[in-house]
Design an enzyme around this catalytic site. Structure first.
Site, mmCIF file in Angstrom:
data_model
loop_
_atom_site.group_PDB
_atom_site.id
_atom_site.type_symbol
_atom_site.label_atom_id
_atom_site.label_comp_id
_atom_site.label_asym_id
_atom_site.label_seq_id
_atom_site.Cartn_x
_atom_site.Cartn_y
_atom_site.Cartn_z
ATOM 1 N N HIS A 276 0.909 -1.005 -0.005
ATOM 2 C CA HIS A 276 0.313 0.201 0.031
ATOM 3 C C HIS A 276 0.808 1.468 -0.025
ATOM 4 O O HIS A 276 1.453 1.449 0.132
ATOM 5 C CB HIS A 276 -0.599 0.333 1.666
ATOM 6 C CG HIS A 276 0.120 0.170 2.564
ATOM 7 N ND1 HIS A 276 0.649 -0.915 3.433
ATOM 8 C CD2 HIS A 276 -0.054 1.543 3.117
ATOM 9 C CE1 HIS A 276 1.137 -0.718 4.661
ATOM 10 N NE2 HIS A 276 0.641 0.730 4.311
ATOM 11 N N PHE A 277 0.016 2.230 -0.437
ATOM 12 C CA PHE A 277 1.393 3.850 -0.787
ATOM 13 C C PHE A 277 -0.159 4.367 0.282
ATOM 14 O O PHE A 277 -0.934 3.837 0.605
ATOM 15 C CB PHE A 277 0.935 4.503 -1.765
ATOM 16 C CG PHE A 277 2.079 3.295 -2.918
ATOM 17 C CD1 PHE A 277 3.573 4.161 -2.898
ATOM 18 C CD2 PHE A 277 1.799 1.908 -3.165
ATOM 19 C CE1 PHE A 277 4.041 3.631 -3.966
ATOM 20 C CE2 PHE A 277 2.408 1.680 -3.687
ATOM 21 C CZ PHE A 277 4.270 2.110 -4.318
#
Lengths: 395, 445
Positions: free
Chosen positions: B252-253
């Site tokens: 995830h970012f």
């Protein structure tokens, strides 16, 4: 786009009279004047010198944003510095690589400053002066010498172009000539021209002088119209200061909305968007300072007005459908969303009200539902207010 | 990194709750929930039959956007700000629906006076509720563990929209969209229920593929496109590797809006490597407490992406923890290797710093400090921020290794003798006032 272009130019003429362009054009300098109050912050005036330098015609430049001259090798950090100066409504002096119409890059010293309206302390224009810097030679010693023609002497050119530090006034004075030479002797095969080149004092002085000339012309001509401008703001405090600095951030939002000051008695409107003026038919001075209830009229439902009042009292958001009246007394059903907006201390400082004329409800060319469009304005206003009230700015 | 006597290095910390479904995740039996769970999650049970909105972006690789017409970040055409408005509207909608644990706009925030303008926020509510848990910090690569919390558990109401490459090359928005069973896996934008700032979201590439938290090319490309499409220089995308304060081992970012420059964006830089073919250039941060590299340029976005992704992958395989900040609409990417968690696990961090419970992840390193105690907030100074961040930075030797890895992985050429000249600018304990020191500089002391 056409209307925007007209808008900026028109307000320019209203502010400084129609004769100002002629006088500005007599100045030999390269400069542009922009209008941050118009969405897109377009150029509203470009001097002959500037047009000659960039190779564009007036029509190609006026109405467009100054970033049209940036290109692949333009230093992103310098762009950020300018962007921040605009947002914080202050002056800046920085060297920047821009591009001509033919795609060729040129380095220039960019000095910009805001122009404030004396009446309400808002920024009405930015003046940007550009002093071309002699093109930076490549770092290889050979080319350096052959390209050095403008009388400055080899060392001066090396110094001017390779010195990459702004803080010290002179490398030579500090006895750093040897470091400079070691740079120039580097066998750098790079063909880039982005390595920043700093302006010397003469060039800086030239930019400042040009800026002073332009500002005195603007100040003088604003006296003709009675709409005075000034280079300095009158230091308002609290929300007023914040509101004036919000103009640029909020100007980008295309929907109809107003901002009311929650900290002032009777919550007057402190900002009204272009679309709001278009929707209601009022001019900006006619709405600023007034409570929103002037939009209501004979057939407006009292209980809806009460509902709004309650929400505001409880610092809550609400959505209502309310009958409102335009300046010409024609009525419209206003699909209205109101939301509190907090400043950086976490306190409710404003309320934002977003109006949608119900008949235009299906005007869904952007694909977002009306409620979503309203909420996106709330979000944008919250982000802008929070960011701009964070206080003591640096950079 | 071969060690015979392998001792696990761990730190205890309170994990931030990013989803309302996270609280009891560890006690749930995920196996039994995977079938017909009926609560609109993002697992294989529910996502394929979902009707989430879809923002499909144009992937056509035009020359890096310096088009003369409007190569802008805040352009005037409605299309340019579409994703920006969509994000703001959807996020505000989740706020009115009460999905967040607190209203982040009620949290005090300020710019700390000084040269760099570090941003401090007082957030007393973000971390209170949970017990500290143990995190392994000495391994940047760890396999995906389906028994731990991951984003397939998130409820669909926390999802703002899917964010995927367009199939026909055109940028489009579909308010309701079915997932193509034949197509590539869905990537989603979900809210972070403990936001650091307004608009705090998570980008989860190919959520159903259950990728561990490690950089993959297409995942990074998605993040770069996200920054580019949002078209707002105040919207940045960040990444924390394991060992650099990622708390969830599911790729995830993160991203949010902050309408102010980050100190790291203002730091002067000095170009040290570049590629003639791709025109990607890498600079080194100067006069900033954390050593780091800045990736810029590239003929195409994928050139930039490849250089960064390859560098990150090599760092991971050498067990170097790092953070990434994607700034300026995807035009500048900061790579920040760090060793704070490792130092913390070894007991090498001062108690005074530990007491503030600030975890120096990507946002903190970029200069946005979220503080949990009123005292720390009131007393926050540039010196404090500087000191905290200095502890994050790698030693000169280890940073030189990182430079070598990057140079090798991204196939770059070193740019002459600048590297040695600037070495001295690090390690000085105080902020240096050189606000306009431009890139490719010669530092004179």
């Amino acid at each position: 786009m056409e209307s925007q272009l007209g808008l900026g130019e028109e307000s320019f003429d209203l502010r400084y009279s129609v004769w100002v362009r002629e006088v500005l054009n007599e100045l030999p300098d390269c400069f542009t004047i922009t209008d941050p109050c118009v969405p897109g912050h377009p150029i509203v005036f470009a001097s002959n010198g500037f047009l000659k330098m960039v190779g564009y015609s007036r029509e190609e430049v006026v109405g467009r944003n100054g970033r049209m001259f940036q290109g692949p090798e333009t230093d992103r950090r310098s762009v950020m510095v300018i962007r921040e100066a605009i947002r914080e409504e202050r002056g800046v002096q920085i060297s920047l690589l821009n591009y001509r119409k033919d795609g060729s890059p040129f380095l220039m010293l960019f000095q910009m400053c805001p122009v404030f309206s004396k009446e309400d302390d808002r920024v009405i224009n930015f003046v940007g002066v550009q002093v071309p810097l002699s093109r930076r030679p490549r770092l290889s010693g050979l080319r350096l010498r052959s390209e050095c023609e403008d009388g400055g002497g080899v060392r001066d050119t090396v110094f001017r172009c390779c010195r990459r530090e702004v803080c010290s006034d002179s490398i030579l004075e500090r006895g750093r000539a040897s470091s400079v030479e070691s740079v120039s002797s580097l066998d750098d095969q790079e063909d880039e021209i982005n390595e920043p080149c700093e302006a010397n004092e003469r060039e800086k002085a030239k930019a400042s002088a040009a800026l002073n000339n332009i500002l005195s012309v603007l100040t003088n001509y604003s006296e003709f119209t009675g709409r005075f401008v000034s280079r300095k703001r009158c230091c308002p405090t609290g929300n007023a200061r914040l509101v004036s600095s919000l103009n640029i951030s909020l100007g980008r939002i295309k929907q109809s909305f107003v901002l009311t000051d929650a900290l002032l008695p009777d919550m007057p409107i402190v900002y009204a968007s272009e679309a709001f003026l278009k929707l209601t038919g009022y001019a900006r001075p006619e709405v600023l300072g007034r409570n929103c209830r002037f939009l209501s009229g004979t057939h407006t439902d009292q209980s809806t007005q009460f509902e709004i009042k309650e929400c505001i009292r409880n610092e809550q958001a609400c959505t209502v459908r309310i009958l409102n009246y335009r300046k010409d007394r024609t009525s419209f059903w206003n699909f209205l969303h109101i939301s509190p907006v907090r400043n950086a201390s976490g306190k409710v400082a404003f309320f934002v009200g977003i109006q949608i004329d119900e008949r235009c409800n299906n005007d869904d060319r952007h694909g977002l539902r009306p409620e979503m469009r309203q909420l996106s304005v709330v979000g944008a206003v919250k982000v802008a207010v929070r960011g701009l009230s964070m206080g003591a700015s640096t950079s | 990194m071969v060690s015979v006597l392998e001792r696990k290095l761990t730190i205890k910390r309170v994990a931030t709750v990013v989803s309302n479904y996270q609280e009891n995740a560890s006690t749930d039996n995920l196996e039994s929930m995977a079938q017909g769970c009926g609560r609109n999650c993002l697992g294989t049970c529910c996502l394929p039959v979902s009707n989430l909105p879809l923002y499909a972006f144009n992937t056509a690789e035009e020359e890096q956007c310096h088009d003369k017409v409007d190569g802008s970040c805040d352009g005037k055409s409605p299309e340019k700000s579409y994703l920006n408005n969509l994000l703001l509207g959807q996020w505000e909608n989740r706020m009115t629906r009460g999905l967040f644990r607190y209203d982040v706009t009620s949290c005090e925030t300020k710019i700390i006076p000084g040269t760099y303008g570090f941003v401090a926020q007082l957030n007393e509510g973000r971390h209170l509720k949970k017990r500290p848990t143990e995190f392994r910090v000495d391994k940047v690569l760890q396999p995906f563990d389906k028994n731990k919390f991951n984003f397939t558990k998130v409820g669909q109401e926390e999802v703002l929209f899917r964010f995927e490459p367009s199939e026909d090359g055109e940028t489009r928005y579909f308010p309701c969209s079915q997932i193509d069973p034949e197509g590539s896996s869905a990537s989603i934008i979900a809210i972070n229920v403990s936001p650091i700032e307004y608009g705090h979201v998570l980008l989860i590439p190919r959520v159903l593929d259950c990728l561990p938290q490690k950089i993959v090319h297409d995942g990074l490309m998605l993040a770069l496109h996200f920054a580019k499409e949002a078209s707002n220089p105040f919207f940045r995308v960040g990444y924390n590797s394991l060992g650099a304060f990622a708390t969830i081992n599911h790729l995830h970012f993160q991203a949010y809006f902050l309408s102010a420059p980050f100190p790291i964006e203002k730091a002067p830089t000095c170009k040290i490597m570049s590629s003639k073919d791709t025109r990607v250039m890498v600079s080194k941060l100067l006069n900033y407490p954390v050593k780091g590299l800045v990736f810029e340029g590239g003929n195409k976005l994928c050139d930039l992406c490849d250089a960064i992704a390859s560098s990150c992958i090599l760092l991971e395989s050498n067990n170097v923890a790092f953070n990434l900040l994607i700034s300026d609409c995807g035009k500048r990417v900061f790579l920040l290797p760090q060793c704070y968690a490792e130092k913390q696990a070894r007991g090498e961090v001062e108690q005074e710093l530990l007491d503030t419970q600030v975890n120096p992840a990507v946002w903190e390193i970029s200069g946005h400090m979220v503080l949990k105690r009123r005292k720390d907030y009131d007393e926050a100074s540039e010196q404090y921020a500087w000191k905290l961040l200095s502890d994050v930075s790698l030693s000169d030797e280890r940073f030189q290794d990182v430079e070598k890895y990057v140079c090798e992985a991204a196939n770059l050429q070193e740019d002459g003798g600048f590297i040695s000249t600037v070495e001295t600018s690090y390690g000085s304990g105080t902020p240096q006032a050189s606000p306009h020191l431009p890139q490719d500089c010669l530092v004179l002391r």
